[in-house]
Design a protein around this motif. Structure first.
Motif, PDB file in Angstrom:
ATOM      1  N   HIS A  48      42.781  30.936  50.477  1.00  0.00           N
ATOM      2  CA  HIS A  48      43.901  30.429  49.669  1.00  0.00           C
ATOM      3  C   HIS A  48      44.213  31.485  48.618  1.00  0.00           C
ATOM      4  N   PRO A  49      45.471  31.711  48.243  1.00  0.00           N
ATOM      5  CA  PRO A  49      45.792  32.761  47.260  1.00  0.00           C
ATOM      6  C   PRO A  49      45.142  32.564  45.901  1.00  0.00           C
ATOM      7  N   ARG A  50      44.727  31.333  45.594  1.00  0.00           N
ATOM      8  CA  ARG A  50      44.078  31.075  44.308  1.00  0.00           C
ATOM      9  C   ARG A  50      42.578  31.099  44.489  1.00  0.00           C
ATOM     10  N   LEU A  51      41.878  32.032  43.786  1.00  0.00           N
ATOM     11  CA  LEU A  51      40.441  32.185  43.950  1.00  0.00           C
ATOM     12  C   LEU A  51      39.722  30.955  43.420  1.00  0.00           C
ATOM     13  N   ALA A  52      38.721  30.500  44.175  1.00  0.00           N
ATOM     14  CA  ALA A  52      37.930  29.334  43.777  1.00  0.00           C
ATOM     15  C   ALA A  52      37.001  29.692  42.621  1.00  0.00           C
ATOM     16  N   GLU A  53      36.341  28.675  42.077  1.00  0.00           N
ATOM     17  CA  GLU A  53      35.446  28.880  40.942  1.00  0.00           C
ATOM     18  C   GLU A  53      34.189  29.632  41.339  1.00  0.00           C
ATOM     19  N   THR A  54      33.799  29.548  42.582  1.00  0.00           N
ATOM     20  CA  THR A  54      32.621  30.268  43.069  1.00  0.00           C
ATOM     21  C   THR A  54      32.982  30.969  44.384  1.00  0.00           C
ATOM     22  N   PHE A  55      32.309  32.085  44.642  1.00  0.00           N
ATOM     23  CA  PHE A  55      32.483  32.803  45.916  1.00  0.00           C
ATOM     24  C   PHE A  55      31.170  33.514  46.219  1.00  0.00           C
ATOM     25  N   ARG A  56      31.047  33.973  47.458  1.00  0.00           N
ATOM     26  CA  ARG A  56      29.821  34.634  47.912  1.00  0.00           C
ATOM     27  C   ARG A  56      30.187  36.035  48.407  1.00  0.00           C
ATOM     28  N   TRP A  57      29.409  37.022  47.921  1.00  0.00           N
ATOM     29  CA  TRP A  57      29.670  38.421  48.290  1.00  0.00           C
ATOM     30  C   TRP A  57      28.338  39.179  48.268  1.00  0.00           C
ATOM     31  N   TYR A  75      28.419  34.016  43.262  1.00  0.00           N
ATOM     32  CA  TYR A  75      29.016  34.402  41.979  1.00  0.00           C
ATOM     33  C   TYR A  75      29.853  33.244  41.455  1.00  0.00           C
ATOM     34  N   ARG A  76      29.793  33.078  40.118  1.00  0.00           N
ATOM     35  CA  ARG A  76      30.606  32.045  39.452  1.00  0.00           C
ATOM     36  C   ARG A  76      31.639  32.733  38.567  1.00  0.00           C
ATOM     37  N   ASP A 119      47.299  40.715  46.885  1.00  0.00           N
ATOM     38  CA  ASP A 119      47.339  40.294  45.485  1.00  0.00           C
ATOM     39  C   ASP A 119      46.002  40.644  44.850  1.00  0.00           C
ATOM     40  N   TYR A 120      46.005  41.615  43.916  1.00  0.00           N
ATOM     41  CA  TYR A 120      44.778  42.108  43.276  1.00  0.00           C
ATOM     42  C   TYR A 120      44.495  41.307  42.008  1.00  0.00           C
ATOM     43  N   TRP A 121      43.194  41.008  41.778  1.00  0.00           N
ATOM     44  CA  TRP A 121      42.736  40.276  40.597  1.00  0.00           C
ATOM     45  C   TRP A 121      41.560  41.015  39.966  1.00  0.00           C
ATOM     46  N   GLN A 122      41.554  41.020  38.623  1.00  0.00           N
ATOM     47  CA  GLN A 122      40.355  41.427  37.873  1.00  0.00           C
ATOM     48  C   GLN A 122      39.551  40.157  37.598  1.00  0.00           C
ATOM     49  N   VAL A 123      38.357  40.112  38.164  1.00  0.00           N
ATOM     50  CA  VAL A 123      37.559  38.885  38.118  1.00  0.00           C
ATOM     51  C   VAL A 123      36.278  39.154  37.352  1.00  0.00           C
ATOM     52  N   GLU A 124      36.023  38.312  36.320  1.00  0.00           N
ATOM     53  CA  GLU A 124      34.767  38.368  35.572  1.00  0.00           C
ATOM     54  C   GLU A 124      33.859  37.264  36.078  1.00  0.00           C
ATOM     55  N   VAL A 125      32.583  37.623  36.289  1.00  0.00           N
ATOM     56  CA  VAL A 125      31.613  36.656  36.813  1.00  0.00           C
ATOM     57  C   VAL A 125      30.567  36.378  35.741  1.00  0.00           C
ATOM     58  N   ALA A 126      29.754  35.352  35.965  1.00  0.00           N
ATOM     59  CA  ALA A 126      28.775  34.919  34.974  1.00  0.00           C
ATOM     60  C   ALA A 126      27.726  35.972  34.695  1.00  0.00           C
ATOM     61  N   SER A 127      27.426  36.843  35.653  1.00  0.00           N
ATOM     62  CA  SER A 127      26.415  37.874  35.447  1.00  0.00           C
ATOM     63  C   SER A 127      26.933  39.033  34.595  1.00  0.00           C
TER      64      SER A 127
END
Length: 548
Positions: free
Chosen positions: A473-482, A487-488, A515-523
């Motif tokens: 989905h174009p909107r990133l979820a609250e958590t993802f796996r990489w 990652y939260r 669509d590029y995003w700058q994403v900050e994670v909890a770590s």
């Protein structure tokens, strides 16, 4: 009418005599150079002793050994022969400023306005012949008004026209035919050719009188027109064996039966059609060598030899206004083996203090064996180098000082790991992230002066897109796996939409616009993620970089 005067200088034994110059004790031994022709080995060049033994050019090697058991051979080295012809090109520049090479074994000199400086054409050709004798080379020459005629005189002035018929075929002719043939002049029935208007300085050259091209080449065989062997054989079958025989024939019939190339070559030789001469400057060669009375084998001795050779090379470069870019050091051992190393500089230089340290670093690569009896240093790549610039001495001081610090460092590193391994980045002209910079070899490029500011912040680290486990989905979820980690998301900034270059088919962009995003994670990491909308490939989330 003003005539051009062309001198053709042919070295019929160039390949063999190049090697015999290095081994003069083999001059009286049958010697030949062997060329690989598909699955067959043939003789490409022979010594005089090999020719006296009955061998000939293009003869199969197996037949040559059967005729002459004492034959010595060496494999052909075409690039060495080409370099030797270049050296002869430089030598020929003393006789004419317009010299054109004719690979693999000849030169063409435009003598127009030059011959009188040597006392005439005969004296000039005698000087050329003497120089070639001193160099241990066989030479044949021809001087005429056209390149084609000069070529023909150099190679075929002493060649009698050949007939395709043998004695049995002649005996089978009708008696009436032979009776009529007996009334013709002797040279028209295959005997000695009519005398030509040609002067002969010695036995190495022929000179056609000015304006006497027709008389000079008429007695020569048709092969002197530089036509293929099949055409020569066809002409011989109908009794046309000399160039003069063609001049008496209707041109339309010759063109219809034997093709237009025959008439074109005839017109070039006669001067009816201008044949251009394409002279070029002889390649510049900067080299020096040092021979030793006794073989050496220590690095200290080689370093001491370099201290004497490098300044001499730098003086030669300075006199011509050049700087060395790549140097080759050759070590000739007593067992006949030659070793070499190449050293490249990040900037052209003719200063011994900059070249010597780089050369000394390579001395350990040599194996002395039973000893080294000669060293040769050559600048195989060089570039024009001005000593002073628009600002005068101040410019030179900057160039010799701080401006050369980086090239000196690159040169020292390159001598150890190779200049190709040292690179620098330059800005690229593309909005695609991975094309925002280009990698160039540091030794062959200047530092980038200005880096344009990107329209959006770009990550410090960039890698190929890696799949991210997240809902499509174009909107990133609250958590993802990489990379096998969960990652939260604690913050995000975007999107920045980028589209592929429509005029290029880039496999990495077949997933369509992103669509590029700058994403900050909890770590605490800041990742650069994008959502591919899909085109030839499926849509989904990917990670391509990380911010500082």
């Amino acid at each position: 009418m003003k005539y051009r005067r062309i001198l053709s200088v042919w070295f019929p034994r160039l390949g063999a005599e190049r090697l015999l110059r290095q081994a003069p004790h083999l001059v009286e031994v049958p010697f030949a150079v062997v060329r690989e022709s598909g699955q067959v080995q043939t003789l490409s060049s022979l010594s005089r002793a090999a020719s006296r033994a009955g061998l000939y050019r293009d003869q199969p090697l197996r037949d040559a050994h059967a005729m002459c058991a004492d034959l010595l051979t060496r494999p052909q080295q075409a690039h060495h022969e080409a370099a030797f012809l270049d050296a002869l090109h430089r030598w020929a520049g003393r006789f004419s400023p317009r010299v054109a090479p004719e690979p693999p074994d000849a030169l063409l000199l435009d003598l127009t306005g030059c011959a009188h400086l040597f006392g005439g054409e005969e004296a000039l050709m005698a000087r050329v012949a003497q120089d070639c004798t001193d160099m241990g080379l066989s030479v044949r020459m021809g001087a005429a008004d056209t390149p084609g005629a000069a070529w023909a005189l150099a190679r075929h002035a002493d060649t009698a026209p050949e007939s395709h018929r043998n004695g049995d075929a002649i005996d089978q002719e009708a008696r009436a035919t032979r009776s009529r043939a007996g009334k013709r002049r002797h040279w028209e029935r295959g005997g000695a050719a009519a005398p030509a208007v040609v002067t002969t300085p010695g036995r190495t050259g022929r000179i056609a009188a000015m304006g006497g091209t027709e008389a000079a080449i008429s007695p020569l065989p048709i092969a002197a027109l530089r036509v293929d062997a099949e055409t020569v054989a066809q002409l011989s079958r109908v009794g046309l064996r000399r160039i003069g025989d063609l001049l008496d024939q209707p041109r339309a019939g010759l063109a219809r039966r034997f093709g237009r190339p025959l008439l074109e070559q005839l017109d070039r030789a006669m001067g009816f059609v201008t044949e251009p001469l394409s002279p070029r400057n002889a390649p510049r060669r900067f080299a020096t060598r040092l021979s030793f009375p006794d073989p050496i084998g220590l690095e200290e001795d080689m370093a001491a030899a370099l201290d004497r050779m490098i300044p001499r090379l730098c003086i030669a470069l300075k006199q011509q206004g050049y700087g060395a870019r790549t140097l080759r050091l050759e070590a000739h051992r007593t067992d006949g083996i030659m070793q070499w190393v190449n050293v490249s500089l990040a900037a052209p230089s003719r200063e011994a203090d900059r070249i010597a340290p780089l050369m000394r670093m390579k001395l350990g690569d040599f194996e002395a064996g039973f000893g080294i009896d000669m060293l040769r240093l050559e600048a195989i790549r060089h570039e024009p180098l001005r000593e002073t610039g628009p600002a005068g001495p101040a410019f030179s001081a900057r160039r010799n000082g701080a401006d050369m610090a980086m090239p000196d460092l690159i040169g020292r590193l390159g001598a150890r790991i190779g200049l190709d391994a040292i690179t620098r980045r330059h800005p690229g002209d593309s909005h695609i992230p991975e094309k925002g910079s280009v990698t160039l070899a540091a030794a062959w490029s200047e530092p980038a002066k200005d880096w344009p500011e990107p329209p959006r912040p770009r990550p410090v680290l960039l890698w190929r897109p890696e799949p991210v486990m997240a809902p499509d989905h174009p909107r990133l979820a609250e958590t993802f796996r990489w990379r096998r980690r969960e990652y939260r998301v604690t913050g995000r900034r975007g999107p920045e939409r980028l589209s592929p270059e429509w005029w290029l088919d880039d496999p990495d962009w077949r997933s369509g616009q992103r669509d590029y995003w700058q994403v900050e994670v909890a770590s605490g990491e800041r990742l650069w993620l994008f959502y591919a909308h899909g085109w030839l490939m499926s849509s989904g989330w990917f990670c391509q970089g990380a911010f500082a």
